[in-house]
Design a protein around this motif. Sequence first.
Motif, PDB file in Angstrom:
ATOM      1  N   ARG A  68      43.512  22.261 -32.777  1.00 18.50           N
ATOM      2  CA  ARG A  68      44.471  23.164 -33.613  1.00 18.50           C
ATOM      3  C   ARG A  68      43.395  24.649 -33.389  1.00 18.50           C
ATOM      4  NH1 ARG A  68      44.574  20.726 -38.017  1.00 18.50           N
ATOM      5  NH2 ARG A  68      43.222  22.905 -38.914  1.00 18.50           N
ATOM      6  N   ASP A  69      41.790  24.672 -33.146  1.00 15.16           N
ATOM      7  CA  ASP A  69      41.544  26.177 -33.067  1.00 15.16           C
ATOM      8  C   ASP A  69      41.429  26.155 -31.789  1.00 15.16           C
ATOM      9  OD1 ASP A  69      40.731  25.656 -35.890  1.00 15.16           O
ATOM     10  OD2 ASP A  69      38.190  25.188 -35.277  1.00 15.16           O
ATOM     11  N   ALA A  70      41.397  25.367 -30.865  1.00 15.79           N
ATOM     12  CA  ALA A  70      41.218  25.782 -29.411  1.00 15.79           C
ATOM     13  C   ALA A  70      42.972  26.235 -29.030  1.00 15.79           C
ATOM     14  CB  ALA A  70      40.772  24.178 -28.265  1.00 15.79           C
ATOM     15  N   GLY A  71      43.675  25.942 -29.591  1.00 20.49           N
ATOM     16  CA  GLY A  71      45.573  26.385 -29.165  1.00 20.49           C
ATOM     17  C   GLY A  71      46.499  25.302 -29.067  1.00 20.49           C
ATOM     18  N   LEU A  72      45.620  24.010 -28.777  1.00 19.04           N
ATOM     19  CA  LEU A  72      46.459  22.769 -28.392  1.00 19.04           C
ATOM     20  C   LEU A  72      47.611  22.006 -28.826  1.00 19.04           C
ATOM     21  CD1 LEU A  72      43.505  21.493 -26.273  1.00 19.04           C
ATOM     22  CD2 LEU A  72      44.704  22.664 -25.199  1.00 19.04           C
ATOM     23  N   ILE A  73      47.674  22.545 -29.960  1.00 11.68           N
ATOM     24  CA  ILE A  73      48.401  21.768 -31.396  1.00 11.68           C
ATOM     25  C   ILE A  73      48.340  23.044 -32.214  1.00 11.68           C
ATOM     26  CG2 ILE A  73      47.838  19.719 -30.823  1.00 11.68           C
ATOM     27  CD1 ILE A  73      46.357  18.971 -33.009  1.00 11.68           C
ATOM     28  N   ARG A  74      50.063  22.468 -32.903  1.00 12.47           N
ATOM     29  CA  ARG A  74      49.975  23.703 -34.240  1.00 12.47           C
ATOM     30  C   ARG A  74      50.288  22.031 -35.093  1.00 12.47           C
ATOM     31  NH1 ARG A  74      51.726  28.510 -34.644  1.00 12.47           N
ATOM     32  NH2 ARG A  74      51.733  28.510 -32.439  1.00 12.47           N
ATOM     33  N   GLY A  75      49.628  22.715 -36.337  1.00 13.10           N
ATOM     34  CA  GLY A  75      50.026  21.763 -37.257  1.00 13.10           C
ATOM     35  C   GLY A  75      50.322  22.312 -38.499  1.00 13.10           C
ATOM     36  N   GLU A  76      51.325  21.423 -39.337  1.00 13.08           N
ATOM     37  CA  GLU A  76      52.305  22.191 -40.244  1.00 13.08           C
ATOM     38  C   GLU A  76      52.266  21.069 -41.758  1.00 13.08           C
ATOM     39  OE1 GLU A  76      57.053  21.735 -41.629  1.00 13.08           O
ATOM     40  OE2 GLU A  76      56.592  22.305 -38.749  1.00 13.08           O
ATOM     41  N   ARG A  77      51.700  21.282 -42.307  1.00 16.16           N
ATOM     42  CA  ARG A  77      52.061  20.690 -43.275  1.00 16.16           C
ATOM     43  C   ARG A  77      53.310  20.354 -44.005  1.00 16.16           C
ATOM     44  NH1 ARG A  77      47.311  24.054 -45.495  1.00 16.16           N
ATOM     45  NH2 ARG A  77      45.471  23.229 -45.463  1.00 16.16           N
ATOM     46  N   ARG A  78      53.366  19.078 -44.775  1.00 18.12           N
ATOM     47  CA  ARG A  78      54.268  17.895 -44.890  1.00 18.12           C
ATOM     48  C   ARG A  78      54.135  17.504 -46.065  1.00 18.12           C
ATOM     49  NH1 ARG A  78      58.476  16.680 -39.776  1.00 18.12           N
ATOM     50  NH2 ARG A  78      57.911  18.911 -38.871  1.00 18.12           N
ATOM     51  N   GLY A  79      54.316  17.725 -47.735  1.00 16.39           N
ATOM     52  CA  GLY A  79      53.382  17.305 -48.673  1.00 16.39           C
ATOM     53  C   GLY A  79      52.221  17.029 -49.046  1.00 16.39           C
ATOM     54  N   VAL A  80      51.910  15.544 -48.491  1.00 21.17           N
ATOM     55  CA  VAL A  80      50.776  15.419 -48.548  1.00 21.17           C
ATOM     56  C   VAL A  80      50.176  14.884 -47.377  1.00 21.17           C
ATOM     57  CG1 VAL A  80      49.861  15.130 -50.483  1.00 21.17           C
ATOM     58  CG2 VAL A  80      51.469  13.531 -49.064  1.00 21.17           C
ATOM     59  N   GLU A  81      51.538  15.228 -45.911  1.00 18.17           N
ATOM     60  CA  GLU A  81      50.923  14.723 -43.976  1.00 18.17           C
ATOM     61  C   GLU A  81      51.176  16.044 -43.788  1.00 18.17           C
ATOM     62  OE1 GLU A  81      54.021  12.505 -43.013  1.00 18.17           O
ATOM     63  OE2 GLU A  81      53.337  10.241 -44.541  1.00 18.17           O
ATOM     64  N   MET A  82      50.204  16.075 -42.906  1.00 14.51           N
ATOM     65  CA  MET A  82      50.229  17.061 -41.631  1.00 14.51           C
ATOM     66  C   MET A  82      50.719  16.754 -40.361  1.00 14.51           C
ATOM     67  SD  MET A  82      48.699  19.936 -41.209  1.00 14.51           S
ATOM     68  CE  MET A  82      47.550  20.159 -41.979  1.00 14.51           C
ATOM     69  N   HIS A  83      51.806  17.616 -39.874  1.00 12.01           N
ATOM     70  CA  HIS A  83      52.257  17.198 -38.471  1.00 12.01           C
ATOM     71  C   HIS A  83      51.957  17.637 -37.849  1.00 12.01           C
ATOM     72  CE1 HIS A  83      55.330  13.929 -40.038  1.00 12.01           C
ATOM     73  NE2 HIS A  83      55.233  15.151 -41.262  1.00 12.01           N
ATOM     74  N   ASN A  84      52.190  17.204 -36.635  1.00 11.40           N
ATOM     75  CA  ASN A  84      50.767  18.232 -35.007  1.00 11.40           C
ATOM     76  C   ASN A  84      52.286  18.308 -33.915  1.00 11.40           C
ATOM     77  OD1 ASN A  84      48.137  19.049 -36.102  1.00 11.40           O
ATOM     78  ND2 ASN A  84      49.028  16.343 -36.691  1.00 11.40           N
ATOM     79  N   THR A  85      52.344  19.274 -33.561  1.00  7.76           N
ATOM     80  CA  THR A  85      53.578  19.329 -32.233  1.00  7.76           C
ATOM     81  C   THR A  85      52.324  20.334 -31.369  1.00  7.76           C
ATOM     82  OG1 THR A  85      53.871  21.181 -32.853  1.00  7.76           O
ATOM     83  CG2 THR A  85      54.876  19.616 -33.357  1.00  7.76           C
ATOM     84  N   SER A  86      52.748  19.659 -30.012  1.00 10.87           N
ATOM     85  CA  SER A  86      51.938  20.577 -28.694  1.00 10.87           C
ATOM     86  C   SER A  86      52.340  22.323 -28.810  1.00 10.87           C
ATOM     87  CB  SER A  86      52.268  19.917 -27.115  1.00 10.87           C
ATOM     88  OG  SER A  86      52.543  20.228 -26.962  1.00 10.87           O
ATOM     89  N   ARG A  87      51.461  22.254 -28.389  1.00 15.76           N
ATOM     90  CA  ARG A  87      51.917  24.400 -27.656  1.00 15.76           C
ATOM     91  C   ARG A  87      51.661  24.320 -26.439  1.00 15.76           C
ATOM     92  NH1 ARG A  87      48.282  28.135 -30.752  1.00 15.76           N
ATOM     93  NH2 ARG A  87      49.800  29.675 -29.934  1.00 15.76           N
ATOM     94  N   CYS A  88      52.300  23.178 -25.673  1.00 12.48           N
ATOM     95  CA  CYS A  88      52.115  23.198 -24.313  1.00 12.48           C
ATOM     96  C   CYS A  88      52.835  24.345 -23.466  1.00 12.48           C
ATOM     97  CB  CYS A  88      52.178  22.144 -23.310  1.00 12.48           C
ATOM     98  SG  CYS A  88      51.332  20.593 -23.954  1.00 12.48           S
ATOM     99  N   ALA A  89      53.886  24.333 -23.916  1.00 13.01           N
ATOM    100  CA  ALA A  89      55.261  25.554 -23.418  1.00 13.01           C
ATOM    101  C   ALA A  89      54.557  27.243 -23.573  1.00 13.01           C
ATOM    102  CB  ALA A  89      56.620  25.640 -24.177  1.00 13.01           C
ATOM    103  N   GLU A  90      53.601  26.807 -24.465  1.00 12.92           N
ATOM    104  CA  GLU A  90      52.844  28.586 -25.101  1.00 12.92           C
ATOM    105  C   GLU A  90      51.991  28.766 -24.555  1.00 12.92           C
ATOM    106  OE1 GLU A  90      52.637  30.209 -28.871  1.00 12.92           O
ATOM    107  OE2 GLU A  90      53.144  27.387 -29.471  1.00 12.92           O
TER     108      GLU A  90
END
Length: 132
Positions: A68-90
């Motif tokens: 996340r700090d390198a900018g490779l993924i975006r994290g989103e909290r959903r309740g107690v879980e953390m969901h991560n998606t890539s930032r490849c397009a950006e």
Amino acid sequence: MDVRPLFHPSLEDITVEGILHALSDPIRAAIFADIVAQECSHNCSMFLTVSNKAIPRSTLSQHFRALRDAGLIRGERRGVEMHNTSRCAEIEERFPGLLRAIVNAHTIQSNDEAQANKRVAKRSPRRLVKNK
């Protein structure tokens, strides 16, 4: 409950050095390659086993933070879980072809390692244990 917001660097703050550093760890490279391949958000707990190795939750959190700090993924909290998606397009806009080349190289390397492990397994003598 005090929840700190997650840090996501702006596209302008993402560097090649930061990306390469984050992906220099084989576990992080495997996690990132899997996230990119699936093209959907991943819960952190899906990665409790990476490359046939058990990863403690605390260590896993540090790996996701580095990505996340390198900018490779975006994290989103959903309740107690953390969901991560890539930032490849950006990142593709900023560094065309970089992540594609890294992920392709990782895939080739992983396939080579899997083939080598199969060859070693075939050559290993199988000991038969006889019951007395």
